[in-house]
Every structure is written in C-alpha cells, then in structure tokens.
Design a protein around this motif. Structure first.
Motif, mmCIF file in Angstrom:
data_model
loop_
_atom_site.group_PDB
_atom_site.id
_atom_site.type_symbol
_atom_site.label_atom_id
_atom_site.label_comp_id
_atom_site.label_asym_id
_atom_site.label_seq_id
_atom_site.Cartn_x
_atom_site.Cartn_y
_atom_site.Cartn_z
ATOM 1 N N ILE A 1 42.363 -28.412 -30.762
ATOM 2 C CA ILE A 1 41.365 -29.241 -30.085
ATOM 3 C C ILE A 1 41.983 -29.813 -28.813
ATOM 4 C CG2 ILE A 1 40.201 -31.494 -30.185
ATOM 5 C CD1 ILE A 1 38.607 -29.599 -31.707
ATOM 6 N N ARG A 2 41.210 -29.767 -27.721
ATOM 7 C CA ARG A 2 41.606 -30.493 -26.523
ATOM 8 C C ARG A 2 40.668 -31.670 -26.363
ATOM 9 N NH1 ARG A 2 40.500 -28.090 -20.758
ATOM 10 N NH2 ARG A 2 38.584 -29.222 -21.221
ATOM 11 N N ILE A 3 41.236 -32.847 -26.157
ATOM 12 C CA ILE A 3 40.442 -34.071 -26.090
ATOM 13 C C ILE A 3 40.811 -34.830 -24.822
ATOM 14 C CG2 ILE A 3 42.113 -35.300 -27.550
ATOM 15 C CD1 ILE A 3 39.743 -36.895 -28.681
ATOM 16 N N ALA A 4 39.814 -35.278 -24.074
ATOM 17 C CA ALA A 4 40.046 -35.998 -22.831
ATOM 18 C C ALA A 4 40.402 -37.449 -23.117
ATOM 19 C CB ALA A 4 38.806 -35.929 -21.941
ATOM 20 N N VAL A 5 41.231 -38.000 -22.265
ATOM 21 C CA VAL A 5 41.582 -39.418 -22.338
ATOM 22 C C VAL A 5 40.494 -40.221 -21.629
ATOM 23 C CG1 VAL A 5 43.258 -41.168 -21.643
ATOM 24 C CG2 VAL A 5 44.043 -38.926 -22.444
ATOM 25 N N LYS A 6 40.018 -41.261 -22.297
ATOM 26 C CA LYS A 6 38.989 -42.126 -21.724
ATOM 27 C C LYS A 6 39.528 -43.550 -21.590
ATOM 28 C CE LYS A 6 35.907 -38.850 -21.580
ATOM 29 N NZ LYS A 6 35.387 -38.349 -20.294
ATOM 30 N N ASP A 7 38.677 -44.480 -21.217
ATOM 31 C CA ASP A 7 39.087 -45.877 -21.171
ATOM 32 C C ASP A 7 39.317 -46.382 -22.592
ATOM 33 O OD1 ASP A 7 36.507 -47.484 -22.130
ATOM 34 O OD2 ASP A 7 35.850 -45.835 -20.844
ATOM 35 N N ALA A 8 39.925 -47.556 -22.729
ATOM 36 C CA ALA A 8 40.348 -48.039 -24.037
ATOM 37 C C ALA A 8 39.180 -48.173 -25.008
ATOM 38 C CB ALA A 8 41.070 -49.379 -23.883
ATOM 39 N N ALA A 9 38.061 -48.708 -24.537
ATOM 40 C CA ALA A 9 36.920 -48.902 -25.437
ATOM 41 C C ALA A 9 36.356 -47.559 -25.899
ATOM 42 C CB ALA A 9 35.837 -49.724 -24.732
ATOM 43 N N THR A 10 36.264 -46.602 -24.998
ATOM 44 C CA THR A 10 35.739 -45.283 -25.370
ATOM 45 C C THR A 10 36.710 -44.554 -26.288
ATOM 46 O OG1 THR A 10 34.585 -45.180 -23.251
ATOM 47 C CG2 THR A 10 34.791 -43.128 -24.478
ATOM 48 N N ASN A 11 38.001 -44.686 -26.035
ATOM 49 C CA ASN A 11 38.987 -44.100 -26.952
ATOM 50 C C ASN A 11 38.809 -44.660 -28.358
ATOM 51 O OD1 ASN A 11 40.101 -42.528 -24.953
ATOM 52 N ND2 ASN A 11 41.866 -43.860 -24.603
ATOM 53 N N ASP A 12 38.556 -45.964 -28.464
ATOM 54 C CA ASP A 12 38.339 -46.568 -29.782
ATOM 55 C C ASP A 12 37.095 -45.983 -30.450
ATOM 56 O OD1 ASP A 12 40.582 -48.141 -29.561
ATOM 57 O OD2 ASP A 12 39.498 -49.925 -28.883
ATOM 58 N N ARG A 13 36.025 -45.754 -29.671
ATOM 59 C CA ARG A 13 34.813 -45.143 -30.228
ATOM 60 C C ARG A 13 35.109 -43.734 -30.728
ATOM 61 N NH1 ARG A 13 30.651 -45.119 -25.594
ATOM 62 N NH2 ARG A 13 29.450 -43.915 -27.148
ATOM 63 N N MET A 14 35.882 -42.955 -29.957
ATOM 64 C CA MET A 14 36.244 -41.606 -30.392
ATOM 65 C C MET A 14 37.028 -41.649 -31.696
ATOM 66 S SD MET A 14 37.171 -39.349 -27.011
ATOM 67 C CE MET A 14 38.588 -40.286 -26.476
ATOM 68 N N LEU A 15 37.990 -42.543 -31.768
ATOM 69 C CA LEU A 15 38.827 -42.630 -32.966
ATOM 70 C C LEU A 15 38.011 -43.036 -34.187
ATOM 71 C CD1 LEU A 15 41.885 -44.306 -31.262
ATOM 72 C CD2 LEU A 15 41.896 -42.065 -32.391
ATOM 73 N N GLU A 16 37.023 -43.885 -33.985
ATOM 74 C CA GLU A 16 36.165 -44.283 -35.101
ATOM 75 C C GLU A 16 35.434 -43.080 -35.676
ATOM 76 O OE1 GLU A 16 32.457 -47.382 -36.024
ATOM 77 O OE2 GLU A 16 33.461 -47.398 -34.063
ATOM 78 N N VAL A 17 34.898 -42.235 -34.797
ATOM 79 C CA VAL A 17 34.208 -41.027 -35.257
ATOM 80 C C VAL A 17 35.186 -40.089 -35.954
ATOM 81 C CG1 VAL A 17 32.989 -38.945 -34.500
ATOM 82 C CG2 VAL A 17 32.419 -41.175 -33.492
ATOM 83 N N LEU A 18 36.360 -39.893 -35.354
ATOM 84 C CA LEU A 18 37.321 -38.932 -35.900
ATOM 85 C C LEU A 18 37.906 -39.400 -37.222
ATOM 86 C CD1 LEU A 18 39.101 -37.913 -32.578
ATOM 87 C CD2 LEU A 18 37.431 -36.591 -33.896
ATOM 88 N N ARG A 19 38.078 -40.686 -37.408
ATOM 89 C CA ARG A 19 38.578 -41.181 -38.694
ATOM 90 C C ARG A 19 37.585 -40.907 -39.815
ATOM 91 N NH1 ARG A 19 40.208 -45.967 -35.466
ATOM 92 N NH2 ARG A 19 42.465 -45.777 -35.082
ATOM 93 N N THR A 20 36.293 -40.902 -39.468
ATOM 94 C CA THR A 20 35.269 -40.587 -40.468
ATOM 95 C C THR A 20 35.252 -39.094 -40.788
ATOM 96 O OG1 THR A 20 33.899 -42.422 -39.699
ATOM 97 C CG2 THR A 20 32.811 -40.694 -40.980
ATOM 98 N N LEU A 21 35.374 -38.266 -39.751
ATOM 99 C CA LEU A 21 35.278 -36.822 -39.949
ATOM 100 C C LEU A 21 36.591 -36.212 -40.422
ATOM 101 C CD1 LEU A 21 33.240 -35.884 -36.738
ATOM 102 C CD2 LEU A 21 32.380 -36.306 -39.049
ATOM 103 N N CYS A 22 37.706 -36.814 -40.051
ATOM 104 C CA CYS A 22 39.033 -36.296 -40.402
ATOM 105 C C CYS A 22 39.888 -37.434 -40.960
ATOM 106 C CB CYS A 22 39.729 -35.699 -39.190
ATOM 107 S SG CYS A 22 38.893 -34.307 -38.449
ATOM 108 N N PRO A 23 39.623 -37.862 -42.162
ATOM 109 C CA PRO A 23 40.423 -38.947 -42.719
ATOM 110 C C PRO A 23 41.886 -38.557 -42.783
ATOM 111 C CG PRO A 23 39.105 -37.886 -44.417
ATOM 112 C CD PRO A 23 38.633 -37.348 -43.109
ATOM 113 N N PRO A 24 42.791 -39.531 -42.686
ATOM 114 C CA PRO A 24 44.227 -39.226 -42.689
ATOM 115 C C PRO A 24 44.615 -38.346 -43.865
ATOM 116 C CG PRO A 24 43.862 -41.532 -42.186
ATOM 117 C CD PRO A 24 42.529 -40.976 -42.576
ATOM 118 N N GLY A 25 45.488 -37.360 -43.591
ATOM 119 C CA GLY A 25 45.917 -36.436 -44.641
ATOM 120 C C GLY A 25 47.264 -35.857 -44.295
ATOM 121 N N SER A 26 47.505 -34.625 -44.749
ATOM 122 C CA SER A 26 48.799 -33.994 -44.529
ATOM 123 C C SER A 26 48.957 -33.594 -43.071
ATOM 124 C CB SER A 26 48.928 -32.756 -45.423
ATOM 125 O OG SER A 26 47.929 -31.824 -45.093
#
Length: 588
Positions: free
Chosen positions: A561-586
């Motif tokens: 996956i290639r992911i663009a760097v955004k401003d801090a608030a948008t990065n937090d929104r991206m991480l919120e979505v990704l934590r739901t779709l890809c919960p921490p694992g191996s």
C-alpha cells in the motif's frame, strides 16, 4: 458478416496455426481494392456458392457499397480476405433484408455497426485470417465510438463468432442452401473475450503489418490514483464533498500554496481566466532559471510532468529503442515506453530486503550497456527512497555520452536543500532533469512542470512544444510559488515530522513501513490483515482512498500500500479507519 461459407469448413481449426505462417498486410480498401473485392464477391457468392445470379460484368455490388468500408488482408500482392463494416449513418443494414427492425430485440442507434461479408479466399481458408479480420472489424468499430456489433453468420461456423464474443439472438434466415443466424455483441464483451485468446492475438500481431489509422490493440491508460474524484463528483457539482473524503491515493501536498499564489489568483482571477498567457512562458522560464541557478535556455516548460514524458519520449524513442527503468517505480514510465512506444524495456530490480535502495554498482554497470535512455525517479515512487546528489552525480559521469539519462525529481525538495541535479544537468552532455511543480509547491491542479538540461537536448523539443503550453493562472501561480522559498522550506520540515509520526502509528498495526523521505509511505501489510486490493475497497467505503501499489512494479506483491501524508488531523482520521479495518496483529 453474412455469407461466410468462404471460411474453413473445419471451424475447430480456426485457431490453429499452419506449418507455414503467412504474413498479412491489413488496411483500408481504396477504390482499386474495392473493384477487386466486387469481382471476388462475384466469384465466391455467385459462382462458388450460387447465392446470386452470375452476371456478365463479373462483379457483385449492392446499395450498401456507397456507405460501407472494407478492410482487406493481403498476402503478397493478392487479397487474401476482406470484411465489410456498415456505419450507423447508412440508410439501411444488410440485416434489414431478412428481419424487420421492429421485431428485433435491440435498438438501432448511432452506436450500432454492422459487420458483414467476412470472406477468406483459397488457399487461406482454415487459417487464422478469419479471426484477424473479425478482430480488425471489432477494432474499427471500437475506435470509431461504436458500442455494439450486429451481423449474420453461417450456422456451421458459429463457433468462430462465439469465440470473438458475438452471440446468436435466436433469429435465423435462409439464403439458398445456407442458414444464417443473427448475432449481436457489445464492444465490452468483445474486449473481454479477446483477452481469452491474447496469445493468438500476439502471434497474429507479430505477423501482421497493421495499416489502419489506430493501433492493433487499444492502448490501456496508465493506472494512477485519483479514484477519490468519483466520490466528489467528476462534473464538479458537489465539490463540498471533498471535506468528507481523504484522497490518500494521490500525492498532492497536504498544505496550501504560498500566500502570494492564492492572493494573486483571487485578486485577478476573472482577468486571468479570459486572457491568453505569454506564448512561450518567458516569465516563468526566467523565474525558474534564476531560482535554480541556470540559464533560461536550460529550461523547457510543460503542462505537468506527464505532458513532458509523453511528448519527449515519443520524439526521442522508437520501437527499436532500448530503455532501462527501476523496478518498482512510477508506472507512467513503463506505460509510455512499452504500451505507447513499444520500446524494449529492461528493469533494474530493487530488493525489499535492502529497503528498495538503488544499488549504485549495478546502476553503473547497467549504464555501460549502451541504452538509448535510462529513466530514474529520485526520490523514487512508490518507495520514497533517494540517492544523494553527490553519489548519483558520480555514477552518472560514467554513462556513455550518447545514452540519455532522465532524472525525475518530482519529490526532490522533500529531500532537503541542495539535492537537485539541475545545475549538473544544465552542464551535462546527456543528463535531463524533469521537475514537476505539482507535489512540492501544492500546484497539482495547475499542471506546471519543466525540463532542465543542456540547450542541445532541448532545441528540437522546443519545435514540438505548443504555444501557450501552460495556462495563464498556472504560470502566475508557479512564478509566485518560486518567489517564496521560505514558506515551502517550512512546509517540507513539517511534512517530515508528519511522515515520521504517521509511520510510527502504522507500525503499531504490524505494518512494515519503509523509511522514505517524501510526502508518502510505502507499506507492506501483515499476513493476517486484508490484502491491498481488499483494504483499498474496504477503506473506500469509509471515505478513505488508498493506492494499491501492486501495479507499480513486479517486486511489490499483493500486500503493498502507498499512503499519502496529510495534515495531523487528517492523519488521525486515516489511522482511525485503518485501526478498524486492520487491527494490530503479527508483523508483515
């Protein structure tokens, strides 16, 4: 299509190759060819098949011959086969002789074409020529904007029509002793069907001199990011939706242009939009030259880097050219070189185990192999890795003078000051630097770019550079951006901090995140998470658009996956979505 008794009576052998393969010249019939076709039609359809009365003129014509076109395949000096296409503007189709339009289960409109009179002469029957002619007719219709093809085909060779995507609609007619079925196909269906026998098409293409005003295969467009516009609205009626989505599938700057850019555009926009720009971008060129420490004659403008790539490579290179690129790298290069021009392209592999770093010893060895062009993206995309200027210059000095070396520096400002090779290129015999102003100046929508090279590399290119190649608002924006280097230097420092923060958080998900230096990150997903294609689709449903990097090189695999760097608030929104779709694992 109609009377195809001229095809092999052994339809199972339509797709087999004879021991001795003919070479065909396929083109549009001229007036002399058409007279020969009329005589051949008489010999086959009157004398051989008895479907028409023999006439003293020894030629068969009909009313459609005033509007239809013929494609011919010649083997040596003789016509080996032909096919006729009737366009929608014709007053009637051949099928009208057998069926009332009101009884047919499809509409007749300006996207429906008729293909008829598919004819293969002895001794070419039983070979692949019928397939080649059918494919040529399909490409003719496709290239002219048609969406459907209708025709009638002999029932005993219906296998041929089905194989190329034409299906009977349940209606038939009789002509003499021959039964014909009405067939219909869509261009979309025909395109999908041809993919099933692409090896055959490849061999036919290799032994066909294609003389039609469009290529043998429809060129595929280069795959890019930018799918997010489908969520905003591609007719721009709902631009406010941009606040609801995150366009991390493209590498646009997260920050706005310099204040001087927006202030000038807002103050003068009506005039800028209605006024013709300087013909040759003279003011922009002078500003660029001063900012880069080179002469104006070292600069050639372009409407974005893609404009320069398409324009310049097609001027410099041919299908006989040999080119070297990195793997993985920006996909536009392989697309233009292989699919548009048809060059022979070699790849310098970059290994994941070594962080996709360019092996300079291998690059130096490759430069000695007399390539016509070597294209390097530095910093590279999608990896974000950079070869420092001093090290790259040392390697480039070893390249043969006749090998052009193209350095794409779209992201080089993110690497820090003094990393561009522009001054080196300006004094070089064979190095050309391509610079986009999209990503580092927040001007992606303006489409402003340029080449920096020795004047001898740019002279011929100026002759094929259109006047007004960059629009006036874009020229003004680019000049104002170049006049505020301090603003952008501060944004590049912020980008580095945002990138490192985003990388740390993605690693908590078990992602393998490459330590790049640009405004994006290449990531490998964990084995227990969705693959890249699945994650892209799931994230899109949440308003987050990501880039599946698998198409950017043969070495990335389906979990990149290639992911663009955004401003801090948008990065937090991206991480919120990704934590739901890809919960921490191996780990990946």
């Amino acid at each position: 299509m109609s009377p195809t008794a001229t095809l092999s009576r052994r339809p199972a052998q339509i797709f087999s190759f004879p021991q001795t393969e003919a070479t065909y010249v396929l083109g549009l019939a001229d007036a002399e060819d058409r007279e020969e076709i009329f005589r051949l039609r008489h010999e086959i359809y009157a004398r051989e098949l008895g479907q028409h009365a023999v006439n003293h003129a020894g030629a068969l014509r009909d009313a459609l011959d005033t509007v239809n076109i013929y494609l011919t395949a010649r083997c040596g000096p003789e016509i080996a086969g032909f096919v006729s296409i009737t366009p929608p503007r014709a007053p009637s189709f051949s099928v009208d002789k057998y069926f009332a339009r009101s009884s047919l289960p499809f509409a007749f409109d300006d996207r429906l074409y008729e293909v008829r009179l598919l004819t293969v002469l002895q001794p070419h029957r039983g070979r692949e020529l019928a397939t080649l002619l059918m494919y040529a007719a399909y490409r003719w219709v496709e290239a002219h904007g048609g969406t459907r093809i209708v025709g009638i085909g002999r029932r005993e060779v219906m296998d041929l029509y089905r194989r190329v995507g034409l299906e009977p609609v349940g209606l038939s007619t009789q002509s003499g002793a021959v039964t014909y079925d009405l067939v219909l196909g869509t261009i979309t269906g025909l395109r999908q069907r041809t993919m099933e026998f692409s090896p055959l098409l490849a061999r036919l293409e290799a032994r066909t001199a294609w003389r039609l005003p469009f290529p043998f295969r429809q060129p595929a467009s280069c795959f890019h990011g930018g799918a997010f516009f489908s969520a905003i609205g591609e007719q721009f009626d709902t631009l406010e939706r941009r606040h609801d989505i995150i366009n991390a599938d493209v590498l646009d700057a997260w920050f706005p242009p310099a204040p001087g850019v927006t202030d000038t555009l807002q103050a003068h926009l009506p005039w800028l939009l209605r006024t013709s720009p300087p013909t040759d971008c003279a003011g922009l060129i002078e500003t660029l030259a001063a900012a880069r420490g080179v002469a104006p004659e070292n600069i050639l403008p372009g409407a974005g880097s893609s404009d320069l790539i398409f324009r310049v490579f097609r001027h410099w290179l041919t299908a006989d050219s040999r080119v070297l690129i990195l793997d993985p790298t920006y996909g536009e290069y392989s697309h233009v070189l292989e699919k548009v021009i048809g060059c022979t392209v070699d790849r310098l592999p970059l290994d994941r185990a070594k962080g996709y770093a360019v092996n300079l010893a291998k690059l130096e060895a490759a430069l000695a192999l007399d390539y016509d062009l070597v294209a390097l993206v530095n910093p590279n995309s999608p990896t974000g890795r950079q070869v420092p200027r001093e090290k790259l210059e040392a390697v480039l000095r070893t390249a043969p003078w006749h090998t052009r070396v193209w350095i794409d520096e779209t992201y080089v400002e993110y690497a820090g000051p003094g990393q561009s090779l522009e001054k080196f290129a300006a004094a070089s015999e064979n190095v050309i630097v391509a610079k986009s102003m999209s990503k580092v100046y927040a001007l992606s929508g303006a489409r402003a770019a340029y080449l920096c090279a020795g004047p001898h590399q740019l002279e011929a290119l100026r002759a094929i550079t259109p006047p007004w190649v960059i629009g006036l608002p874009a020229q003004v924006a680019a000049v104002r951006a170049l006049q505020d280097p301090a603003y952008y230097a501060a944004r590049y420092r912020e980008t580095a901090a945002l990138r490192e923060s985003l990388a740390r958080e993605l690693r908590t998900l078990g992602w393998d995140v490459l330590p790049g230096i640009a405004n994006f990150l290449l990531c490998h997903l964990p084995v227990n998470s969705p693959d890249a294609d699945t994650l892209v689709r799931l994230a899109r449903a949440e308003g987050l658009f990501l880039r599946d990097a698998v198409r950017m090189g043969a070495r990335l695999g389906p979990r990149s996956i290639r992911i663009a760097v955004k401003d801090a608030a948008t990065n937090d929104r991206m991480l919120e979505v990704l934590r739901t779709l890809c919960p921490p694992g191996s780990r990946a």
